[in-house]
Design a protein around this motif. Structure first.
Motif, mmCIF file in Angstrom:
data_model
loop_
_atom_site.group_PDB
_atom_site.id
_atom_site.type_symbol
_atom_site.label_atom_id
_atom_site.label_comp_id
_atom_site.label_asym_id
_atom_site.label_seq_id
_atom_site.Cartn_x
_atom_site.Cartn_y
_atom_site.Cartn_z
ATOM 1 N N VAL A 493 -21.242 -9.133 1.070
ATOM 2 C CA VAL A 493 -21.806 -8.380 -0.311
ATOM 3 C C VAL A 493 -20.369 -8.443 -0.795
ATOM 4 C CG1 VAL A 493 -23.087 -6.441 -0.963
ATOM 5 C CG2 VAL A 493 -23.615 -7.162 1.589
ATOM 6 N N SER A 494 -21.161 -8.473 -2.290
ATOM 7 C CA SER A 494 -20.090 -8.675 -3.761
ATOM 8 C C SER A 494 -20.338 -7.189 -4.253
ATOM 9 C CB SER A 494 -20.642 -9.063 -3.994
ATOM 10 O OG SER A 494 -19.094 -8.888 -5.490
ATOM 11 N N GLN A 495 -21.537 -6.754 -4.803
ATOM 12 C CA GLN A 495 -22.018 -5.377 -5.420
ATOM 13 C C GLN A 495 -23.307 -5.439 -5.334
ATOM 14 O OE1 GLN A 495 -20.690 -3.763 -7.632
ATOM 15 N NE2 GLN A 495 -19.030 -5.031 -7.698
ATOM 16 N N VAL A 496 -23.584 -3.903 -5.080
ATOM 17 C CA VAL A 496 -24.930 -3.364 -4.347
ATOM 18 C C VAL A 496 -25.129 -2.119 -5.714
ATOM 19 C CG1 VAL A 496 -24.348 -1.795 -3.164
ATOM 20 C CG2 VAL A 496 -26.472 -3.157 -2.678
ATOM 21 N N MET A 497 -26.648 -1.765 -5.960
ATOM 22 C CA MET A 497 -27.212 -0.891 -6.775
ATOM 23 C C MET A 497 -27.996 -0.870 -6.270
ATOM 24 S SD MET A 497 -27.561 -0.321 -10.909
ATOM 25 C CE MET A 497 -29.371 -0.624 -10.774
ATOM 26 N N VAL A 498 -28.100 0.298 -5.301
ATOM 27 C CA VAL A 498 -29.507 1.757 -5.064
ATOM 28 C C VAL A 498 -30.486 1.833 -6.130
ATOM 29 C CG1 VAL A 498 -30.045 3.752 -3.608
ATOM 30 C CG2 VAL A 498 -28.305 2.729 -2.683
ATOM 31 N N VAL A 499 -31.921 1.773 -6.292
ATOM 32 C CA VAL A 499 -32.920 1.792 -6.654
ATOM 33 C C VAL A 499 -34.379 3.220 -6.632
ATOM 34 C CG1 VAL A 499 -32.017 0.144 -8.444
ATOM 35 C CG2 VAL A 499 -33.663 0.086 -6.595
ATOM 36 N N ILE A 568 -27.163 -14.206 -8.506
ATOM 37 C CA ILE A 568 -25.731 -13.735 -9.550
ATOM 38 C C ILE A 568 -25.556 -12.914 -9.050
ATOM 39 C CG2 ILE A 568 -27.809 -15.177 -11.837
ATOM 40 C CD1 ILE A 568 -27.511 -12.139 -12.206
ATOM 41 N N ASP A 569 -23.673 -12.755 -9.913
ATOM 42 C CA ASP A 569 -22.442 -11.610 -9.629
ATOM 43 C C ASP A 569 -22.682 -10.878 -10.361
ATOM 44 O OD1 ASP A 569 -19.720 -11.054 -7.690
ATOM 45 O OD2 ASP A 569 -21.766 -9.839 -7.925
ATOM 46 N N TRP A 570 -22.597 -9.470 -10.885
ATOM 47 C CA TRP A 570 -22.494 -8.795 -11.756
ATOM 48 C C TRP A 570 -20.795 -8.471 -11.768
ATOM 49 C CZ3 TRP A 570 -25.303 -4.499 -8.402
ATOM 50 C CH2 TRP A 570 -27.197 -4.954 -8.670
ATOM 51 N N THR A 571 -19.782 -8.822 -12.723
ATOM 52 C CA THR A 571 -19.007 -8.881 -13.497
ATOM 53 C C THR A 571 -18.546 -8.046 -14.370
ATOM 54 O OG1 THR A 571 -19.346 -10.732 -15.348
ATOM 55 C CG2 THR A 571 -18.936 -11.639 -13.088
ATOM 56 N N VAL A 572 -17.025 -7.746 -15.008
ATOM 57 C CA VAL A 572 -16.710 -7.490 -16.245
ATOM 58 C C VAL A 572 -16.937 -8.137 -17.279
ATOM 59 C CG1 VAL A 572 -15.308 -6.114 -17.427
ATOM 60 C CG2 VAL A 572 -14.774 -5.800 -14.989
ATOM 61 N N GLU A 573 -17.022 -9.019 -17.578
ATOM 62 C CA GLU A 573 -16.876 -9.768 -18.656
ATOM 63 C C GLU A 573 -18.768 -9.823 -19.324
ATOM 64 O OE1 GLU A 573 -15.435 -10.905 -16.038
ATOM 65 O OE2 GLU A 573 -13.818 -10.929 -16.167
ATOM 66 N N ASP A 574 -19.294 -9.981 -17.469
ATOM 67 C CA ASP A 574 -20.310 -10.220 -18.387
ATOM 68 C C ASP A 574 -21.632 -8.401 -18.814
ATOM 69 O OD1 ASP A 574 -21.313 -12.766 -15.647
ATOM 70 O OD2 ASP A 574 -20.746 -13.096 -18.572
ATOM 71 N N GLY A 575 -20.942 -7.455 -18.854
ATOM 72 C CA GLY A 575 -20.800 -6.376 -18.709
ATOM 73 C C GLY A 575 -21.770 -5.449 -18.574
ATOM 74 N N GLN A 576 -21.690 -5.736 -17.015
ATOM 75 C CA GLN A 576 -22.455 -4.805 -15.957
ATOM 76 C C GLN A 576 -21.273 -3.973 -15.616
ATOM 77 O OE1 GLN A 576 -22.191 -8.129 -15.370
ATOM 78 N NE2 GLN A 576 -24.612 -9.349 -15.571
ATOM 79 N N LEU A 577 -19.963 -4.366 -15.254
ATOM 80 C CA LEU A 577 -19.237 -4.269 -14.588
ATOM 81 C C LEU A 577 -18.427 -2.955 -15.662
ATOM 82 C CD1 LEU A 577 -19.046 -6.035 -11.466
ATOM 83 C CD2 LEU A 577 -20.129 -3.735 -12.206
ATOM 84 N N THR A 578 -17.486 -1.884 -15.933
ATOM 85 C CA THR A 578 -16.938 -1.064 -16.455
ATOM 86 C C THR A 578 -15.325 -1.683 -15.483
ATOM 87 O OG1 THR A 578 -15.945 0.875 -15.291
ATOM 88 C CG2 THR A 578 -17.896 1.085 -16.880
ATOM 89 N N PRO A 579 -14.064 -1.577 -17.011
ATOM 90 C CA PRO A 579 -13.071 -2.210 -16.240
ATOM 91 C C PRO A 579 -12.625 -1.599 -15.028
ATOM 92 C CG PRO A 579 -13.015 -1.804 -18.574
ATOM 93 C CD PRO A 579 -13.836 -1.450 -17.790
ATOM 94 N N SER A 580 -12.705 -0.464 -14.574
ATOM 95 C CA SER A 580 -12.814 0.105 -13.108
ATOM 96 C C SER A 580 -13.535 -0.089 -12.311
ATOM 97 C CB SER A 580 -12.335 1.704 -13.550
ATOM 98 O OG SER A 580 -13.729 2.031 -13.788
ATOM 99 N N MET A 581 -14.044 -1.100 -12.458
ATOM 100 C CA MET A 581 -15.256 -1.910 -11.506
ATOM 101 C C MET A 581 -16.596 -1.194 -11.580
ATOM 102 S SD MET A 581 -14.163 -4.789 -11.285
ATOM 103 C CE MET A 581 -15.161 -5.277 -9.797
ATOM 104 N N LYS A 582 -16.839 0.117 -11.972
ATOM 105 C CA LYS A 582 -18.319 1.161 -12.013
ATOM 106 C C LYS A 582 -19.231 -0.055 -12.768
ATOM 107 C CE LYS A 582 -15.350 5.458 -11.415
ATOM 108 N NZ LYS A 582 -14.827 4.811 -12.173
#
Length: 603
Positions: A493-499, A568-582
């Motif tokens: 797992v790279s990232q996960v978001m609970v909905v 796909i993955d979520w990245t800082v570059e693509d705008g899904q993560l902040t610079p602090s990886m939130k």
């Protein structure tokens, strides 16, 4: 900035406490029916005098067991008559109630018992008692364990044992404990989910509850002021919403019943016949959906759909003040064919319902008002002792959460956040000054974390949420960080978001770690792109194990029921993560709206 103050209609004297109401009820109307208790399939009346006697017996048992004034006593149980009985008994012993959801995980139970420094826990079942027994060695303060139902477990003593200890305690001892309490005494610690993952204990006083109950029941006089009023409580009493209704019923002498098994809900409603109903949006959705399914199965789907449309049109017309004669006629026709049967399924006497926990939605609100059951939405948090606003019965405005409760002040900050003050607002979090300082500013405003607006008439509408707490359609508050951190710990797992905001259950979107995926594929003889592997049964099983691990840290209501693996993955570059990886949750939700819809069967 916009602000609205509503003067209090009831003021609480310093000498008052929550036990006064049961003593007063027993003195003034000893034979009045305070409760109807279900035993087997039958309902039995409990008078005000009988209830006080039972409370005194339990209070004496607690005192004899060594529970001292100010001690914390936990209740781990479903909603039932004994919950209310024990709540008042704990207060009558001068102690503080600590509710725990009966679905809580051992980890959650351990945290609440240890953080509250509870000296006793009253568990509902043998399974609950066994869980608590296994934790007692790690909770130094916990000395006593009692059990509500079933045969006595090795680790617990039943309530009848607790009651039998009352013989050595005189009535004056209980009265002295009651007299030791005042409005500023702490009544309960209710643990609510926080963004850090650890539940925080909200400290609510007797004054908080009394101010809320006295003022809200006056605002809802059409529901609580009738002599034949009765309601059936089926929401968890571990939640402040149900707790306040419980107290409101006792305070205003409304007959109260309890049921915990929603599978028997319609039968219990038919037998109990409440005059008003308390529920969360999910219950109203289920009633509606069940009606649709039954109509379709009986070949009457088209009739029901027309009836639903007329109900909505009728309710919308009420808002304009002009209901065309033709619409009234059609509404009367469908009342005979459809609406009356729906109301009968809810007991036949209810004219109003109170909805809280999350948003109901205007369409469903109009439907119910159109069939003759006005659903009153309110807004509040544990920190505000439930409602800080509520729609008045005669002037309900769909799409809003109503007017401020008498005594409350509601302010919309410059950034749109809803700020509140009032005697029902808590004083802070238990043993957590930092969290208290973040929630209550120097001017005494509690920051709700929600975004809202006040219209010209003073009705509040909630338009968003600053904080990340998810509120399901069932009204359960869920802190995403707890389970997300557990799932994210899995190597794949790279990232996960609970909905799950305003949804019937919790789901999750999961992205894969590309670096870990390659060796996993080689080991398992897999090939193909990330898109192809995302649906591979073995990979899905691996992610399921990660989800299962995450679910162990939370209750059933907070657990992830379904998940979607994204290619796909979520990245800082693509705008899904902040610079602090939130995670930028709003961005992810917008980009993956279709995936979320798929989780809930809408795509």
């Amino acid at each position: 900035m916009r602000e609205l103050t509503v003067p209090a209609r009831a003021h609480i004297a310093r000498r008052e406490n929550l036990t006064d109401m049961i003593v007063r009820n027993a003195q003034d109307e000893p034979q009045s029916v305070s409760f109807r208790r279900k035993v087997g399939s039958d309902w039995h009346d409990v008078t005000a005098a009988q209830f006080l006697t039972e409370v005194d017996a339990m209070a004496k048992g607690l005192i004899a067991s060594g529970v001292n004034p100010g001690d914390r006593v936990a209740i781990l149980s479903r909603t039932r008559y004994e919950w209310t009985l024990l709540d008042f008994a704990i207060w009558s012993a001068g102690a503080i109630t600590v509710p725990i959801y009966e679905t809580s995980s051992p980890e959650q139970v351990h945290w609440i018992l240890s953080d509250s420094r509870a000296v006793a826990c009253i568990a509902e079942t043998a399974a609950h008692a066994e869980m608590v027994s296994g934790l007692m060695g790690d909770v130094p303060s916990l000395e006593h364990l009692f059990q509500i139902e079933g045969e006595l477990a090795a680790a617990a003593e039943g309530l009848f044992v607790l009651g039998s200890r009352s013989e050595g305690i005189a009535d004056v001892v209980v009265q002295a404990r009651r007299d030791s309490l005042n409005a500023e005494s702490l009544a309960t610690l209710i643990y609510t989910s926080g963004t850090t993952g650890r539940p925080k204990g909200c400290t609510l006083t007797h004054a908080n509850f009394l101010s809320e109950v006295a003022n809200v029941t006056m605002q809802l006089d059409d529901l609580f002021g009738r002599r034949d009023c009765a309601t059936l409580l089926f929401l968890p009493l571990a939640h402040v919403f149900a707790r306040v209704i419980q107290l409101g019923c006792v305070y205003q002498r409304v007959t109260l019943g309890h049921t915990a098994d929603v599978r028997d809900l319609l039968d219990d409603l038919a037998g109990f016949r409440p005059t008003f109903i308390l529920a969360v949006p999910r219950v109203f959705e289920k009633v509606y959906n069940t009606a649709v399914q039954k109509a379709d199965a009986a070949g009457k789907g088209k009739i029901f759909n027309r009836a639903a449309a007329i109900a909505i049109q009728y309710s919308e017309a009420l808002d304009t003040g002009v209901v065309p004669v033709g619409l009234r006629t059609r509404r009367a026709l469908y009342n005979a064919l459809v609406y009356r049967k729906l109301r009968k399924s809810l007991g036949g006497r209810a004219t109003h319902a109170i909805s809280g926990g999350s948003a109901l939605g205007s369409r469903l609100g109009h439907f119910y008002r159109g069939i003759g059951l006005t659903v009153l939405e309110g807004y509040g948090l544990t920190e505000t002792t439930a409602a800080i606003t509520v729609n008045p019965p005669r002037y309900a405005k769909m799409g809003t959460v109503g007017l401020p409760v008498p005594g409350a002040v509601v302010r919309i900050a410059d950034d749109g956040e809803v700020l509140v003050q009032g005697p029902m607002v808590f004083g802070g979090y238990w043993r957590n000054e930092d969290a208290t300082g973040e929630a209550i500013d120097n001017d005494g405003w509690f920051h709700t974390g929600d975004i809202g607006t006040l219209d010209e008439q003073g009705y509040l509408a909630i338009t968003g949420r600053k904080k990340e707490i998810i509120v399901t359609a069932g009204g359960k508050n869920v802190a995403p960080a707890v389970i997300e951190d557990r799932i994210r710990a899995h190597p794949l797992v790279s990232q996960v978001m609970v909905v799950g905001d305003n949804e019937p259950f919790i789901g999750a979107l999961v992205t894969l770690d590309a670096e870990a995926l390659t060796p996993w594929s080689e080991k398992h003889g897999k090939s193909g792109s990330v898109t192809e592997l995302a649906t591979d049964p073995d990979l899905v099983a691996a992610i399921q194990s990660a989800v299962d691990e995450g679910n162990r840290a939370v209750s059933k209501a907070e657990s992830v029921r379904k998940f979607q693996i994204l290619p796909i993955d979520w990245t800082v570059e693509d705008g899904q993560l902040t610079p602090s990886m939130k995670l930028k949750r709003a961005v992810v939700m917008k980009e993956h709206e279709t995936d979320v819809d798929a989780l809930y069967g809408r795509a």
